[in-house]
Enzyme design. Structure first.
Site, PDB file in Angstrom:
ATOM      1  N   LYS A 124     -15.770  -8.036   4.540  1.00 44.30           N
ATOM      2  CA  LYS A 124     -14.489  -8.522   5.045  1.00 44.30           C
ATOM      3  C   LYS A 124     -14.535  -8.698   6.554  1.00 44.30           C
ATOM      4  O   LYS A 124     -15.227  -7.960   7.259  1.00 44.30           O
ATOM      5  CB  LYS A 124     -13.357  -7.534   4.706  1.00 44.30           C
ATOM      6  CG  LYS A 124     -13.030  -7.453   3.235  1.00 44.30           C
ATOM      7  CD  LYS A 124     -11.833  -6.548   3.006  1.00 44.30           C
ATOM      8  CE  LYS A 124     -11.463  -6.500   1.535  1.00 44.30           C
ATOM      9  NZ  LYS A 124     -10.283  -5.661   1.317  1.00 44.30           N
ATOM     10  N   HIS A 176       0.831  -1.206   0.000  1.00 46.24           N
ATOM     11  CA  HIS A 176       0.000   0.000   0.000  1.00 46.24           C
ATOM     12  C   HIS A 176       0.867   1.257   0.000  1.00 46.24           C
ATOM     13  O   HIS A 176       0.607   2.201  -0.748  1.00 46.24           O
ATOM     14  CB  HIS A 176      -0.913   0.035   1.237  1.00 46.24           C
ATOM     15  CG  HIS A 176      -1.946  -1.030   1.271  1.00 46.24           C
ATOM     16  ND1 HIS A 176      -2.154  -1.807   2.381  1.00 46.24           N
ATOM     17  CD2 HIS A 176      -2.840  -1.446   0.345  1.00 46.24           C
ATOM     18  CE1 HIS A 176      -3.144  -2.649   2.144  1.00 46.24           C
ATOM     19  NE2 HIS A 176      -3.569  -2.456   0.905  1.00 46.24           N
ATOM     20  N   ARG A 233      -2.112  -6.021  -8.101  1.00 52.20           N
ATOM     21  CA  ARG A 233      -1.064  -7.031  -8.007  1.00 52.20           C
ATOM     22  C   ARG A 233      -1.128  -7.984  -9.193  1.00 52.20           C
ATOM     23  O   ARG A 233      -0.136  -8.586  -9.553  1.00 52.20           O
ATOM     24  CB  ARG A 233      -1.202  -7.829  -6.712  1.00 52.20           C
ATOM     25  CG  ARG A 233      -0.886  -7.015  -5.474  1.00 52.20           C
ATOM     26  CD  ARG A 233      -1.218  -7.809  -4.251  1.00 52.20           C
ATOM     27  NE  ARG A 233      -2.630  -8.205  -4.353  1.00 52.20           N
ATOM     28  CZ  ARG A 233      -3.494  -8.206  -3.368  1.00 52.20           C
ATOM     29  NH1 ARG A 233      -3.106  -7.884  -2.172  1.00 52.20           N
ATOM     30  NH2 ARG A 233      -4.748  -8.559  -3.539  1.00 52.20           N
TER      31      ARG A 233
END
Length: 162
Positions: A41, A17, A90
């Protein structure tokens, strides 16, 4: 002045991050980590803890700061006068997940999303994996900014006391 908002749950903030935030400064005068809540989450840290860790992670980085995002990203972008949303990728799975959100944000407000490819040396770092390693007593100090590994240690001490 170009303002970029980098949203996420940052549970926890990782070196990946921080890398995205630093590299986003190449095209934005200010990069703001927007620490939000994702109901889908399972969070290891509460919103205040995540914001504090994000603030500490970017402390001393010129033109980078962290703020709480209590609601919709597009509302925060309006409030901050943001020009662009920044998202780190990613790999292909990240793009598949982020594309619909980017299109919805543009549909709602016209704000564009800029995707920044993660540093190949850091692409294995995901908050979910960091949480898993830490929950099982693994060392995450090479994956997260200073202070985050210690925060996990605090969680384990609290769980052991219960």
């Amino acid at each position: 002045m170009t303002i970029a908002v980098f949203p996420g749950s940052f549970d926890p903030v990782t070196l990946g991050h921080v890398d995205i935030a630093v590299r986003a400064r190449a095209f934005a005068d200010e990069v703001i980590l927007a620490v939000g809540f994702n109901a889908s989450k399972r969070h290891a840290f509460d919103p205040a803890q995540r914001l504090a860790m994000a603030e500490a992670a970017v402390e001393g980085l010129d033109g980078v700061r962290a703020v709480a995002m209590p609601g919709l990203l597009v509302d925060l972008c309006k409030e901050l006068g943001a020009d662009v949303v920044v998202k780190g990728l990613r790999g292909e799975a990240d793009f598949s997940a982020e594309k619909p959100m980017a299109l919805m944000n543009r549909s709602l407000t016209g704000i564009e999303t800029v995707f920044v490819l993660g540093d190949p040396a850091l692409t294995h770092i995901a908050s979910s994996l960091v949480k898993d390693v830490a929950r099982h007593g693994g060392d995450v100090t090479d994956l997260v900014p200073p202070g985050v590994a210690e925060a996990f240690a605090g969680i384990h001490r609290t769980e052991e006391q219960q």
